[in-house]
Every structure is written in structure tokens, then in C-alpha cells.
Design an enzyme around this catalytic site. Structure first.
Site, PDB file in Angstrom:
ATOM      1  N   ASN A 153     -10.568   2.568  -9.725  1.00 32.03           N
ATOM      2  CA  ASN A 153     -10.682   4.118  -8.043  1.00 32.03           C
ATOM      3  C   ASN A 153     -11.907   5.401  -9.298  1.00 32.03           C
ATOM      4  O   ASN A 153     -10.897   5.702  -9.363  1.00 32.03           O
ATOM      5  CB  ASN A 153      -9.807   4.690  -7.297  1.00 32.03           C
ATOM      6  CG  ASN A 153     -10.077   5.563  -6.775  1.00 32.03           C
ATOM      7  OD1 ASN A 153     -10.275   6.814  -6.272  1.00 32.03           O
ATOM      8  ND2 ASN A 153     -10.240   5.360  -5.030  1.00 32.03           N
ATOM      9  N   PRO A 208      -1.596  12.981  -4.185  1.00 35.92           N
ATOM     10  CA  PRO A 208      -1.315  12.812  -5.821  1.00 35.92           C
ATOM     11  C   PRO A 208      -0.354  14.418  -5.266  1.00 35.92           C
ATOM     12  O   PRO A 208       0.706  14.501  -6.899  1.00 35.92           O
ATOM     13  CB  PRO A 208      -2.898  12.798  -5.906  1.00 35.92           C
ATOM     14  CG  PRO A 208      -3.477  14.413  -4.981  1.00 35.92           C
ATOM     15  CD  PRO A 208      -3.251  12.805  -4.249  1.00 35.92           C
ATOM     16  N   ASP A 261      -2.612  -1.394  -4.091  1.00 38.63           N
ATOM     17  CA  ASP A 261      -2.699  -0.093  -3.979  1.00 38.63           C
ATOM     18  C   ASP A 261      -1.792   0.902  -4.217  1.00 38.63           C
ATOM     19  O   ASP A 261      -1.164   1.066  -3.466  1.00 38.63           O
ATOM     20  CB  ASP A 261      -3.714   0.173  -2.871  1.00 38.63           C
ATOM     21  CG  ASP A 261      -4.116   1.859  -3.382  1.00 38.63           C
ATOM     22  OD1 ASP A 261      -3.939   2.125  -4.461  1.00 38.63           O
ATOM     23  OD2 ASP A 261      -4.951   2.662  -2.499  1.00 38.63           O
ATOM     24  N   HIS A 266       1.171  -0.871  -0.069  1.00 38.83           N
ATOM     25  CA  HIS A 266      -0.171   0.238  -0.427  1.00 38.83           C
ATOM     26  C   HIS A 266       0.773   1.308  -0.297  1.00 38.83           C
ATOM     27  O   HIS A 266       1.200   1.499   0.572  1.00 38.83           O
ATOM     28  CB  HIS A 266      -1.338  -0.389   1.332  1.00 38.83           C
ATOM     29  CG  HIS A 266      -2.137   1.265   0.599  1.00 38.83           C
ATOM     30  ND1 HIS A 266      -3.179   0.782   2.260  1.00 38.83           N
ATOM     31  CD2 HIS A 266      -2.456   1.554   0.194  1.00 38.83           C
ATOM     32  CE1 HIS A 266      -3.977   2.028   1.452  1.00 38.83           C
ATOM     33  NE2 HIS A 266      -3.324   2.952   0.224  1.00 38.83           N
TER      34      HIS A 266
END
Length: 434
Positions: free
Chosen positions: A353, A222, A295, A217
Site C-alpha cells: 500500500n 490503525p 487485505d 477484507h
């Protein structure tokens, strides 16, 4: 306005009316089942099923959206009843069971959910599991620890033996790098993140084939693309070390006829033929089939995707954002694992997502192309359905992420040799890379 609706506004205000309408609106028609995309023909699949030398397995990867993160503030478009953990966890379990994967890699699984729900329910369907919470659990009391999320990997216990499990804490590994110790950006940007990966070293009980399953993970923000790239670079370096160490283990001998006869599960003739073959020998870690999934919070145009898929990122890459990270930013990044995204042959999914503010692919199943091939992947969600929904989670999708699944076939290493004496390492061991 309807009198009952007007009364809600007068009594509790407009937000209360919006919540009421959201929670009481009709449930949309469920989407059609996602369709598998096959990369081999039916004739090839039929031939594989008849060939005892062909070994296949299926991997499922899923960020399940931890209960404490599923708040009405974050997901105000989701009906409150569909956001409740008791509702969502059943859908998650149902989806896991429907795909019948050999390896199930979940992210955002807290200690309580792992112990009280997933392990308990999946163990009755032939799964055993490995779970580590994120690093901050070490600083908490017993009650709070149960709410810390992490990564959980489940495997089919009748088919695979867990040889070893290892934890990779990115911040701790970064601390051990001499070239990072004088880097302010590492202290200010990387060390404050407690993201992890769980690595399982497994062997097929019948064939002796080894597999490495890494479940990660990566940081979400961002605006911190550099942190994502550094975390993935640390992940891959550690996985390479783990793979080379695993290759040094002597192979297990195939089961004896008596142990096969005493097995509670009847083995087919094909399985018996497979188990009679000498187990493969791995001259180095690159020969061991490898899965790196999770992820990654990174889109296909990112430096993370570029590094994983090509094995190279230059020192001046834009995703380092002009920050300094020792040799990473003076020499660049390299790896020799030969990785490819399982979904790449299909052009990647349009999204893994789906929320009002973001729709894109950020979850991946990477595999080592030298010793694995992709048979099929679970396809995308029906486009006409997506046009009618605001985002995930909703009544039909229990997480803001999409479950991704891929089926692989193993290519035996070319340098396999007759078996050596049986190994001396224990059935299962644990070591943390910290």
C-alpha cells in the site's frame, strides 16, 4: 507566472491552479516490469514440468480500490483522469490477465463492477466467479446495493470445480459466540463493522485435489488493532470448521476415458497420467491445501501477523488494547493451520500500500505449509520509480494497493487411499455463515 496560469488563479483561485497543474503534468516514465522471485532452481522447475504428479497453481490477491472510495478528497495527488473508474478498471483487468492466475482474489469490488465488468470480461477467459458484498447491503434498496463493495474470487473453470461457497460475516459470527454476549467491547467495537470473507471449496477436475481459498477484507483503522485481531481470529476459527467439514466429503472419482475423449480441450499425456491416479483422501481438514489471502490492513509487526504466522497470541497481547473479548482475552488465540506468508521467504514486500501518509505491507497470501510449497512470488516495484511518484493510484498503478501473486505446488496428503463411491453432494452449493 505564465499569463494563462495567472488567469486560472485570478478566476478560480489557487486550488484550481494546483488541480490544473496536476492533471496536465507529463506522465512519468513507466516502471520496469516487476521481477519474479524464484525459490526453486530452473532445474527443479524443468523437472516439475516433466513430472505428471506435480500439481501447481497461481494465486493473485488485489484490493482494487472501489470506485466510490477513489475520491479527489482522498487522493488529491492523483490526476483526475487517472482516478476515473473507466481508466482504472482497464488497468486492473490488464494486470489480472497478464498474471494468468488460477485463482484471483479481489477486495473492494462492488456489485455493479462485479456483474457488469469483471465477471463479463473474465468469463471470456475461462474464469467463473463468486462474490459477496459487505453486510450493509441487506439494509439498502436495490439501487444502493449495487454500490456496496465486497470480496470476489475467480477461478479457472476448465481446471477446477466449485464444490461449495461460504460467506463469513465477522459481526454475525461474533454474535453467535456465548462468551461475547456479555462483552461491551464486542458490541461497541466489533458489531458495527461489516467486513467479510468469502471461502471457496474447490476440486481439481483431473486429480481430485481439494483446495480451500479464503478471500478476506479486514477493518482498516490503525487505531482499532483489537478489531482487526478479533476479525482474523473469527476468520481462522470459521476456516478451520469449514476445512474439517470439507474433509468429510467423499472424493470424486477420476474422469472416465469417454469423458476425457469428449472434452473440448485436448489433454496432454501428463494430464492423462495424473487423472488416472486415485483422488486423494483427506482424513481431516488440516490435510487440505489452504490459501487465506486478502487485505489484512496489518503490518508484519502486528498481532494479526503474529497470530497467523505462529498460531498463537497471548491473552494480554498489546493489540487487544486492554479490551475484553471473552475467551480471546482470557485464554488467548490459537490455531493449528500451520500458515506462512508466501512472501516471507523474501522478507515480505517493502510495501503493498503506497500513499503519502502510509507505505507498508498490509496485503498477504497465507498458505498451509504442511501441504503446499512456494515456487515463486511477484517481486516489488522498482525503487527508483517510487522515488519519483507521490503515491498510488497514478497513471501506472490503478489502486492504492499493489497486486501480489504467488505460485504454489501441492504436496499430496500422506494418507491418501483408493477412491470410495462417488459423492452425492451437488456440483455447487451455497451456504452463508451468519
Amino acid at each position: 507566472m505564465d499569463a494563462s496560469l495567472k488567469q486560472i488563479v485570478q478566476k478560480d483561485g489557487t486550488p484550481a491552479l494546483v488541480s490544473y497543474l496536476r492533471d496536465s503534468c507529463p506522465i512519468p516514465v513507466p516502471p520496469p516490469d516487476r521481477v519474479w522471485k524464484n525459490f526453486i532452481s530452473q532445474a527443479e522447475r524443468d523437472a516439475m514440468e516433466l513430472d505428471p504428479n506435480v500439481e501447481t497453481f497461481r494465486v493473485l490477491c488485489y484490493n482494487i480500490l472501489c470506485e466510490k472510495y477513489a475520491t479527489e478528497r482522498m487522493y488529491g495527488y492523483t490526476p483526475s483522469w487517472a482516478l476515473q473508474w473507466d481508466y482504472r478498471k482497464e488497468l486492473i483487468l490488464r494486470e489480472i490477465m497478464a498474471n494468468d492466475a488460477d485463482f484471483v482474489c479481489l477486495q473492494e469490488v462492488d456489485n455493479a463492477s462485479y456483474e457488469d465488468y469483471f465477471l463479463r470480461n473474465l468469463s471470456s477467459h475461462d474464469y467463473e466467479g463468486v462474490h459477496w458484498p459487505k453486510s450493509r447491503y441487506k439494509t439498502m434498496g436495490e439501487g444502493d446495493r449495487r454500490l456496496v463493495d465486497g470480496c470476489a474470487t475467480f477461478y479457472k473453470a476448465s481446471k477446477y470445480t466449485l464444490v461449495e461457497k461460504q460467506l463469513i460475516e465477522f459481526s454475525a459470527v461474533a454474535m453467535q459466540r456465548p462468551d461475547f454476549k456479555k462483552t461491551d467491547d464486542m458490541f461497541n467495537r466489533v458489531l458495527g463493522k461489516d467486513h467479510i470473507a468469502v471461502v471457496c471449496l474447490l476440486e481439481n477436475k483431473e486429480t481430485g485435489t481439494r483446495l480451500i481459498i479464503a478471500n478476506a477484507h479486514i477493518h482498516w483503522d490503525p487505531q482499532e488493532r483489537d478489531v482487526k485481531l478479533v476479525q482474523v481470529a473469527l476468520l481462522i476459527e470459521e476456516v478451520e470448521k469449514i476445512a474439517h467439514s470439507f474433509a468429510k466429503y467423499p472424493p470424486r472419482l477420476p474422469p472416465t476415458p469417454s469423458s476425457i475423449a469428449s472434452s473440448s480441450t485436448a489433454l496432454s499425456a501428463a494430464q492423462n497420467n495424473a487423472s488416472s491416479r486415485p483422488p486423494p483422501i483427506y482424513s481431516d481438514g488440516y490435510k487440505i491445501p489452504l490459501i487465506v489471502c486478502g487485505d489484512f490492513n496489518s503490518i508484519p509487526s502486528s498481532g494479526v501477523y503474529e497470530f497467523l504466522s505462529t498460531g498463537v497470541v497471548p491473552p494480554g497481547h498489546a493489540d487487544f488494547m486492554s479490551h475484553l473479548y471473552g475467551k480471546y482475552t482470557s485464554e488467548g488465540l490459537r490455531h493449528k493451520l500451520g500458515l506462512k506468508s508466501a512472501y516471507a521467504a523474501a522478507g515480505e514486500l517493502p510495501m503493498t500500500n503506497y500513499t503519502p501518509s502510509f507505505q507498508g505491507a498490509i496485503d498477504y497470501i497465507w498458505y498451509s505449509t504442511a501441504n503446499l510449497s512456494v515456487n515463486s512470488v511477484l517481486g516489488e516495484v522498482d525503487k527508483s520509480y517510487l522515488e519519483k511518484v507521490v503515491g498510488f493510484p497514478n497513471a501506472h498503478f490503478p489502486s492504492d494497493h499493489l497486486c501480489i501473486v504467488s505460485e504454489f505446488r501441492v504436496r499430496p496428503p500422506k494418507d491418501s487411499q483408493p477412491p470410495r463411491p462417488p459423492p452425492v453432494f451437488p456440483e455447487s452449493s451455497s451456504r452463508a455463515h451468519t
